[in-house]
Design a protein around this motif. Sequence first.
Motif, PDB file in Angstrom:
ATOM      1  N   ILE A  51     -24.762  11.294  -2.283  1.00 59.25           N
ATOM      2  CA  ILE A  51     -26.078  11.530  -2.874  1.00 59.25           C
ATOM      3  C   ILE A  51     -27.141  10.864  -2.002  1.00 59.25           C
ATOM      4  O   ILE A  51     -27.004   9.710  -1.593  1.00 59.25           O
ATOM      5  CB  ILE A  51     -26.139  10.965  -4.302  1.00 59.25           C
ATOM      6  CG1 ILE A  51     -25.150  11.708  -5.205  1.00 59.25           C
ATOM      7  CG2 ILE A  51     -27.553  11.069  -4.870  1.00 59.25           C
ATOM      8  CD1 ILE A  51     -24.994  11.092  -6.576  1.00 59.25           C
ATOM      9  N   ASP A  89     -31.041   9.760  -1.933  1.00 58.94           N
ATOM     10  CA  ASP A  89     -32.244   9.489  -2.725  1.00 58.94           C
ATOM     11  C   ASP A  89     -33.295   8.894  -1.789  1.00 58.94           C
ATOM     12  O   ASP A  89     -33.128   7.792  -1.277  1.00 58.94           O
ATOM     13  CB  ASP A  89     -31.912   8.516  -3.860  1.00 58.94           C
ATOM     14  CG  ASP A  89     -33.106   8.282  -4.788  1.00 58.94           C
ATOM     15  OD1 ASP A  89     -34.204   8.788  -4.491  1.00 58.94           O
ATOM     16  OD2 ASP A  89     -32.920   7.601  -5.816  1.00 58.94           O
ATOM     17  N   THR A 124     -25.979  21.809  -1.909  1.00 59.16           N
ATOM     18  CA  THR A 124     -26.628  20.679  -2.574  1.00 59.16           C
ATOM     19  C   THR A 124     -27.533  21.188  -3.691  1.00 59.16           C
ATOM     20  O   THR A 124     -27.987  22.340  -3.673  1.00 59.16           O
ATOM     21  CB  THR A 124     -27.489  19.839  -1.610  1.00 59.16           C
ATOM     22  OG1 THR A 124     -28.627  20.595  -1.200  1.00 59.16           O
ATOM     23  CG2 THR A 124     -26.705  19.369  -0.411  1.00 59.16           C
ATOM     24  N   VAL A 157     -30.171  11.242 -11.946  1.00 62.14           N
ATOM     25  CA  VAL A 157     -29.250  11.539 -10.844  1.00 62.14           C
ATOM     26  C   VAL A 157     -27.885  11.931 -11.392  1.00 62.14           C
ATOM     27  O   VAL A 157     -27.249  12.875 -10.907  1.00 62.14           O
ATOM     28  CB  VAL A 157     -29.139  10.339  -9.882  1.00 62.14           C
ATOM     29  CG1 VAL A 157     -28.039  10.583  -8.855  1.00 62.14           C
ATOM     30  CG2 VAL A 157     -30.473  10.097  -9.185  1.00 62.14           C
ATOM     31  N   VAL A 188     -34.321  13.839  -4.321  1.00 62.85           N
ATOM     32  CA  VAL A 188     -32.908  13.508  -4.493  1.00 62.85           C
ATOM     33  C   VAL A 188     -32.103  14.758  -4.154  1.00 62.85           C
ATOM     34  O   VAL A 188     -32.427  15.856  -4.627  1.00 62.85           O
ATOM     35  CB  VAL A 188     -32.587  13.060  -5.935  1.00 62.85           C
ATOM     36  CG1 VAL A 188     -31.073  12.908  -6.124  1.00 62.85           C
ATOM     37  CG2 VAL A 188     -33.267  11.739  -6.244  1.00 62.85           C
ATOM     38  N   ALA A 221     -27.147  14.920   2.901  1.00 64.62           N
ATOM     39  CA  ALA A 221     -26.126  14.983   1.846  1.00 64.62           C
ATOM     40  C   ALA A 221     -24.924  15.795   2.293  1.00 64.62           C
ATOM     41  O   ALA A 221     -23.775  15.443   2.019  1.00 64.62           O
ATOM     42  CB  ALA A 221     -26.731  15.582   0.575  1.00 64.62           C
ATOM     43  N   VAL A 260     -28.136  16.102  -4.256  1.00 65.82           N
ATOM     44  CA  VAL A 260     -26.783  15.840  -4.750  1.00 65.82           C
ATOM     45  C   VAL A 260     -25.841  16.861  -4.133  1.00 65.82           C
ATOM     46  O   VAL A 260     -26.059  18.074  -4.290  1.00 65.82           O
ATOM     47  CB  VAL A 260     -26.724  15.925  -6.287  1.00 65.82           C
ATOM     48  CG1 VAL A 260     -25.292  15.725  -6.783  1.00 65.82           C
ATOM     49  CG2 VAL A 260     -27.645  14.884  -6.911  1.00 65.82           C
ATOM     50  N   ASN A 307     -31.098  19.897  -5.242  1.00 65.62           N
ATOM     51  CA  ASN A 307     -32.195  18.978  -4.939  1.00 65.62           C
ATOM     52  C   ASN A 307     -33.268  19.046  -6.008  1.00 65.62           C
ATOM     53  O   ASN A 307     -33.503  20.114  -6.603  1.00 65.62           O
ATOM     54  CB  ASN A 307     -32.864  19.331  -3.601  1.00 65.62           C
ATOM     55  CG  ASN A 307     -31.926  19.226  -2.428  1.00 65.62           C
ATOM     56  OD1 ASN A 307     -30.737  18.993  -2.573  1.00 65.62           O
ATOM     57  ND2 ASN A 307     -32.473  19.417  -1.240  1.00 65.62           N
ATOM     58  N   GLN A 363     -25.768  15.485 -10.996  1.00 61.30           N
ATOM     59  CA  GLN A 363     -24.352  15.616 -10.618  1.00 61.30           C
ATOM     60  C   GLN A 363     -23.632  16.591 -11.542  1.00 61.30           C
ATOM     61  O   GLN A 363     -22.798  17.387 -11.099  1.00 61.30           O
ATOM     62  CB  GLN A 363     -23.670  14.249 -10.650  1.00 61.30           C
ATOM     63  CG  GLN A 363     -24.053  13.343  -9.499  1.00 61.30           C
ATOM     64  CD  GLN A 363     -23.332  12.016  -9.573  1.00 61.30           C
ATOM     65  OE1 GLN A 363     -23.623  11.169 -10.416  1.00 61.30           O
ATOM     66  NE2 GLN A 363     -22.366  11.818  -8.696  1.00 61.30           N
TER      67      GLN A 363
END
Length: 280
Positions: free
Chosen positions: A78, A80, A118, A134, A105, A72, A107, A120, A138
């Motif tokens: 993003i 995933d 990030t 998701v 995931v 990321a 972000v 996570n 964000q």
Amino acid sequence: MISNSPTDLQPVFDTIAEHARRLCHALHGVVLRFDGELIHLVALANASPEGGDALRRLFPTPPGRHTAASRAILTGAIIDIPDVQNDPDYAVAGTARTAGYRSIVAVPMLRDGQVIGTLNVHGARVGQFTEHQVRLLQTFADQAVIAIENVRLFKELETRNRELTESLEQQTATAEILRAISSSPTDIRPVLETVVRAAARFCAAPDVAILRLDQGVLRGAAAVGPFGTEMARRAGGIEAIEVPVTKGSVSGRAVLECRSVHVHDLTAEPEDELPVGREL
């Protein structure tokens, strides 16, 4: 939490990691920071002692393809991964097994187009996270960026205020000295007394003294604080204080070497060079 922690990001990161985990029904919530070279783990929610230790051992780490966070940060997108055990580039599948997650995931946190970290979440099941979750991540990542920016701006403001305060103190001290000079054109004593008082206030120094070189000897001219006052009392007046111009005193060393001398610890100085008791 952001408003209550204007200078401390840790409570904000801990709160974001926990709420991201809870609202996404995730196994773990993780916040990571990127310093431009390495990724650092700064918050971890709900990990077991064994799983937490395994995850912390992954960091710091550079951006790359080996973890979701490193991807990321490398791509600014993003990431995933529905099943970390079946992703050929995911190099820490063993850590995932120890920590107990299968999906992840990551972000990116973006500030002015630059990735600074990030957010996570780890899922216990394969393909656990939905598009709605998701998007929620964000939002949390954006809040983390706001918190980071608020702390940066707050610290910049503190620094600027401190600089302005110091500048004002300097200007005030200078003005006081100039007034003393203009009001005592033939008497230097009031000027020197103003200088030592201003120096003591500006430097938060308990003792300040001015010595003047007179016929090869440094003589007291003005002093404030208990040290200078006691020396003057014992000598019979500030002008009666005499310090030889040798390296055995700080002032003597400054005169001989024609430079400012800063002694951080008098007791650590060699006694043959600067005997204790020759502080002036």
